[in-house]
Write a protein that holds these residues in place. Structure first.
Motif, PDB file in Angstrom:
ATOM      1  N   ASP A   1       0.843  -1.192   0.000  1.00  0.00           N
ATOM      2  CA  ASP A   1       0.000   0.000   0.000  1.00  0.00           C
ATOM      3  C   ASP A   1       0.883   1.248   0.000  1.00  0.00           C
ATOM      4  O   ASP A   1       1.488   1.604   1.018  1.00  0.00           O
ATOM      5  N   LEU A   2       0.955   1.930  -1.134  1.00  0.00           N
ATOM      6  CA  LEU A   2       1.826   3.097  -1.254  1.00  0.00           C
ATOM      7  C   LEU A   2       1.357   4.240  -0.368  1.00  0.00           C
ATOM      8  O   LEU A   2       2.162   5.032   0.119  1.00  0.00           O
ATOM      9  N   GLY A   3       0.043   4.344  -0.135  1.00  0.00           N
ATOM     10  CA  GLY A   3      -0.472   5.388   0.744  1.00  0.00           C
ATOM     11  C   GLY A   3       0.010   5.203   2.171  1.00  0.00           C
ATOM     12  O   GLY A   3       0.410   6.164   2.839  1.00  0.00           O
ATOM     13  N   VAL A   4      -0.004   3.961   2.652  1.00  0.00           N
ATOM     14  CA  VAL A   4       0.482   3.654   3.994  1.00  0.00           C
ATOM     15  C   VAL A   4       1.970   3.973   4.111  1.00  0.00           C
ATOM     16  O   VAL A   4       2.426   4.580   5.074  1.00  0.00           O
ATOM     17  N   ILE A   5       2.741   3.570   3.099  1.00  0.00           N
ATOM     18  CA  ILE A   5       4.179   3.828   3.109  1.00  0.00           C
ATOM     19  C   ILE A   5       4.455   5.327   3.156  1.00  0.00           C
ATOM     20  O   ILE A   5       5.330   5.803   3.882  1.00  0.00           O
ATOM     21  N   GLY A   6       3.688   6.096   2.390  1.00  0.00           N
ATOM     22  CA  GLY A   6       3.870   7.544   2.371  1.00  0.00           C
ATOM     23  C   GLY A   6       3.575   8.192   3.705  1.00  0.00           C
ATOM     24  O   GLY A   6       4.211   9.175   4.077  1.00  0.00           O
ATOM     25  N   GLN A   7       2.597   7.653   4.441  1.00  0.00           N
ATOM     26  CA  GLN A   7       2.249   8.202   5.756  1.00  0.00           C
ATOM     27  C   GLN A   7       3.298   7.889   6.819  1.00  0.00           C
ATOM     28  O   GLN A   7       3.541   8.685   7.717  1.00  0.00           O
ATOM     29  N   LEU A   8       3.894   6.710   6.719  1.00  0.00           N
ATOM     30  CA  LEU A   8       4.629   6.154   7.849  1.00  0.00           C
ATOM     31  C   LEU A   8       6.145   6.248   7.728  1.00  0.00           C
ATOM     32  O   LEU A   8       6.830   6.424   8.737  1.00  0.00           O
ATOM     33  N   CYS A   9       6.690   6.121   6.530  1.00  0.00           N
ATOM     34  CA  CYS A   9       8.123   5.824   6.379  1.00  0.00           C
ATOM     35  C   CYS A   9       8.959   7.034   5.999  1.00  0.00           C
ATOM     36  O   CYS A   9       8.522   7.907   5.250  1.00  0.00           O
ATOM     37  N   GLU A  10      10.208   7.026   6.507  1.00  0.00           N
ATOM     38  CA  GLU A  10      11.169   8.050   6.117  1.00  0.00           C
ATOM     39  C   GLU A  10      11.897   7.661   4.837  1.00  0.00           C
ATOM     40  O   GLU A  10      12.182   8.496   3.992  1.00  0.00           O
ATOM     41  N   ARG A  11      12.231   6.383   4.721  1.00  0.00           N
ATOM     42  CA  ARG A  11      12.896   5.876   3.520  1.00  0.00           C
ATOM     43  C   ARG A  11      12.133   4.658   3.007  1.00  0.00           C
ATOM     44  O   ARG A  11      11.382   4.030   3.758  1.00  0.00           O
ATOM     45  N   VAL A  12      12.344   4.348   1.733  1.00  0.00           N
ATOM     46  CA  VAL A  12      11.603   3.242   1.132  1.00  0.00           C
ATOM     47  C   VAL A  12      12.477   2.525   0.115  1.00  0.00           C
ATOM     48  O   VAL A  12      13.309   3.136  -0.552  1.00  0.00           O
ATOM     49  N   ALA A  13      12.299   1.195   0.038  1.00  0.00           N
ATOM     50  CA  ALA A  13      12.944   0.380  -0.986  1.00  0.00           C
ATOM     51  C   ALA A  13      11.838  -0.281  -1.807  1.00  0.00           C
ATOM     52  O   ALA A  13      10.874  -0.812  -1.251  1.00  0.00           O
ATOM     53  N   VAL A  14      11.961  -0.243  -3.123  1.00  0.00           N
ATOM     54  CA  VAL A  14      10.967  -0.820  -4.028  1.00  0.00           C
ATOM     55  C   VAL A  14      11.524  -2.127  -4.567  1.00  0.00           C
ATOM     56  O   VAL A  14      12.619  -2.148  -5.151  1.00  0.00           O
ATOM     57  N   MET A  15      10.776  -3.226  -4.375  1.00  0.00           N
ATOM     58  CA  MET A  15      11.230  -4.531  -4.845  1.00  0.00           C
ATOM     59  C   MET A  15      10.464  -4.978  -6.083  1.00  0.00           C
ATOM     60  O   MET A  15       9.256  -4.783  -6.190  1.00  0.00           O
ATOM     61  N   TYR A  16      11.212  -5.591  -6.991  1.00  0.00           N
ATOM     62  CA  TYR A  16      10.643  -6.125  -8.223  1.00  0.00           C
ATOM     63  C   TYR A  16      11.387  -7.407  -8.581  1.00  0.00           C
ATOM     64  O   TYR A  16      12.606  -7.421  -8.698  1.00  0.00           O
ATOM     65  N   ARG A  17      10.665  -8.509  -8.663  1.00  0.00           N
ATOM     66  CA  ARG A  17      11.235  -9.810  -9.019  1.00  0.00           C
ATOM     67  C   ARG A  17      12.454 -10.163  -8.159  1.00  0.00           C
ATOM     68  O   ARG A  17      13.468 -10.638  -8.644  1.00  0.00           O
ATOM     69  N   GLY A  18      12.342  -9.906  -6.855  1.00  0.00           N
ATOM     70  CA  GLY A  18      13.364 -10.356  -5.928  1.00  0.00           C
ATOM     71  C   GLY A  18      14.551  -9.451  -5.761  1.00  0.00           C
ATOM     72  O   GLY A  18      15.515  -9.818  -5.078  1.00  0.00           O
ATOM     73  N   ARG A  19      14.513  -8.264  -6.348  1.00  0.00           N
ATOM     74  CA  ARG A  19      15.625  -7.346  -6.139  1.00  0.00           C
ATOM     75  C   ARG A  19      15.102  -5.942  -5.881  1.00  0.00           C
ATOM     76  O   ARG A  19      13.962  -5.612  -6.243  1.00  0.00           O
ATOM     77  N   VAL A  20      15.932  -5.116  -5.267  1.00  0.00           N
ATOM     78  CA  VAL A  20      15.572  -3.723  -5.023  1.00  0.00           C
ATOM     79  C   VAL A  20      15.895  -2.925  -6.276  1.00  0.00           C
ATOM     80  O   VAL A  20      17.056  -2.863  -6.706  1.00  0.00           O
ATOM     81  N   VAL A  21      14.867  -2.320  -6.884  1.00  0.00           N
ATOM     82  CA  VAL A  21      15.086  -1.552  -8.107  1.00  0.00           C
ATOM     83  C   VAL A  21      15.173  -0.056  -7.849  1.00  0.00           C
ATOM     84  O   VAL A  21      15.661   0.691  -8.706  1.00  0.00           O
ATOM     85  N   GLU A  22      14.678   0.367  -6.670  1.00  0.00           N
ATOM     86  CA  GLU A  22      14.790   1.786  -6.320  1.00  0.00           C
ATOM     87  C   GLU A  22      14.770   1.918  -4.812  1.00  0.00           C
ATOM     88  O   GLU A  22      14.046   1.206  -4.117  1.00  0.00           O
ATOM     89  N   ALA A  23      15.581   2.832  -4.296  1.00  0.00           N
ATOM     90  CA  ALA A  23      15.618   3.090  -2.856  1.00  0.00           C
ATOM     91  C   ALA A  23      16.010   4.533  -2.621  1.00  0.00           C
ATOM     92  O   ALA A  23      16.824   5.100  -3.360  1.00  0.00           O
ATOM     93  N   GLY A  24      15.416   5.123  -1.596  1.00  0.00           N
ATOM     94  CA  GLY A  24      15.723   6.505  -1.267  1.00  0.00           C
ATOM     95  C   GLY A  24      14.725   7.051  -0.267  1.00  0.00           C
ATOM     96  O   GLY A  24      13.959   6.288   0.339  1.00  0.00           O
ATOM     97  N   SER A  25      14.712   8.351  -0.088  1.00  0.00           N
ATOM     98  CA  SER A  25      13.749   8.951   0.825  1.00  0.00           C
ATOM     99  C   SER A  25      12.339   8.697   0.295  1.00  0.00           C
ATOM    100  O   SER A  25      12.115   8.665  -0.927  1.00  0.00           O
ATOM    101  N   ALA A  26      11.401   8.508   1.220  1.00  0.00           N
ATOM    102  CA  ALA A  26      10.025   8.208   0.802  1.00  0.00           C
ATOM    103  C   ALA A  26       9.462   9.323  -0.057  1.00  0.00           C
ATOM    104  O   ALA A  26       8.795   9.060  -1.074  1.00  0.00           O
ATOM    105  N   ARG A  27       9.740  10.557   0.305  1.00  0.00           N
ATOM    106  CA  ARG A  27       9.216  11.682  -0.483  1.00  0.00           C
ATOM    107  C   ARG A  27       9.746  11.646  -1.915  1.00  0.00           C
ATOM    108  O   ARG A  27       8.991  11.778  -2.872  1.00  0.00           O
ATOM    109  N   ARG A  28      11.065  11.452  -2.055  1.00  0.00           N
ATOM    110  CA  ARG A  28      11.657  11.460  -3.391  1.00  0.00           C
ATOM    111  C   ARG A  28      11.143  10.300  -4.240  1.00  0.00           C
ATOM    112  O   ARG A  28      10.743  10.466  -5.397  1.00  0.00           O
ATOM    113  N   VAL A  29      11.119   9.089  -3.651  1.00  0.00           N
ATOM    114  CA  VAL A  29      10.707   7.910  -4.412  1.00  0.00           C
ATOM    115  C   VAL A  29       9.241   8.011  -4.824  1.00  0.00           C
ATOM    116  O   VAL A  29       8.883   7.673  -5.963  1.00  0.00           O
ATOM    117  N   LEU A  30       8.376   8.483  -3.926  1.00  0.00           N
ATOM    118  CA  LEU A  30       6.941   8.501  -4.213  1.00  0.00           C
ATOM    119  C   LEU A  30       6.515   9.719  -5.033  1.00  0.00           C
ATOM    120  O   LEU A  30       5.502   9.668  -5.741  1.00  0.00           O
TER     121      LEU A  30
END
Length: 289
Positions: free
Chosen positions: A214-243
């Motif tokens: 749930d991207l809305g939940v992640i945006g409310q709660l997290c300072e940083r975020v990692a996005v996973m796709y097919r078993g690997r992290v494809v993007e990581a950074g501050s939640a604001r920047r990534v979202l």
């Protein structure tokens, strides 16, 4: 030496089963004390496998390797089950998405909280019940003293999830791994649980690894975020920047697939393109500052 301020550090985590290709490959995550880090992605992207690996809860058939894997400064990359038993609860705890299956239906909730304290030597039998009541109040359980003697079936879904969180934080862990803990809850209760996790982080200083689709939940709660796709992290950074300004096409596709009230009802929903559209795109990784 491991940075004492790190609740979790994992570098180049790989998980595989038998002769099949690795289900998780090259995943690196860092959670500091007092920080909430989100992991997002579709079902099957490897999020829960990573969460279970952080707790030593993958099945025996799983082969887990990492250049580095520490929990609260403890190297768990080659931990035995006996060593993991000392880490779980005391140093790291997990909150699962379905509280009814995470609780023992035959034990009163006060006894389930007290059990954690007794196992880890955080209280003797005389002290454990009083401490269990304190913890139940900490997670803002209404009428906590009365509900201490309830069985799980006597509680609502939101109340059961508060009990699961109470059990998880009872022994004061440095890391809380939350695997989609609000999935089965309605929106109002979901907001209460998110506020509770934030307040517990503020009060205890624990780090939180929060798994969600749930991207809305992640945006409310997290300072940083990692996005996973097919078993690997494809993007990581501050939640604001990534979202708000995603750099990877998969992250953009995830965001575009969210239904928006402003879009006419008859408009076709955006869909995530086929696998090969993302398979060769380099990851967009922003180092934690």
């Amino acid at each position: 030496m491991t940075d004492a301020a790190e609740a979790l550090r994992v570098d180049n985590l790989t998980i595989s089963y038998g002769s099949a290709p690795a289900s998780v490959s090259g995943v690196s995550l860092r959670v500091r004390q007092g920080e909430i880090v989100g992991v997002i992605g579709e079902s099957g992207s490897g999020k829960s496998s990573v969460a279970l690996a952080m707790m030593g809860l993958l099945p025996d058939s799983a082969r887990v390797s990492a250049d580095r894997m520490t929990v609260a400064g403890i190297d768990v990359s080659a931990a035995t089950e006996r060593e993991w038993a000392q880490v779980r609860g005391a140093k790291a705890s997990m909150v699962f998405q379905e509280p009814m299956s995470a609780l023992n239906p035959c034990m009163r909730i006060g006894a389930q909280i007290a059990e954690v304290l007794l196992i880890h030597g955080a209280a003797d039998r005389r002290q454990a019940r009083a401490r269990a009541l304190e913890i139940l109040r900490l997670v803002q359980m209404p009428d906590a003293e009365k509900r201490l003697d309830y069985f799980p079936h006597q509680l609502s879904g939101g109340q059961r999830q508060r009990v699961v969180i109470a059990i998880a934080v009872a022994a004061g862990p440095s890391l809380l791994v939350a695997d989609e803990p609000t999935t089965a809850l309605d929106v109002t209760v979901q907001a209460q649980i998110l506020d509770l996790i934030k307040s517990l982080r503020d009060e205890t200083g624990m780090g939180v690894l929060f798994i969600s689709h749930d991207l809305g939940v992640i945006g409310q709660l997290c300072e940083r975020v990692a996005v996973m796709y097919r078993g690997r992290v494809v993007e990581a950074g501050s939640a604001r920047r990534v979202l708000e300004d995603p750099g990877h096409p998969y992250t953009r596709a995830l965001l575009e697939s969210i239904p928006r009230p402003s879009v006419p009802v008859r408009s076709p929903l955006a869909v995530i393109p086929p696998v090969n559209d993302f398979a060769q795109v380099p990851a967009v990784l922003e180092e934690a500052s």
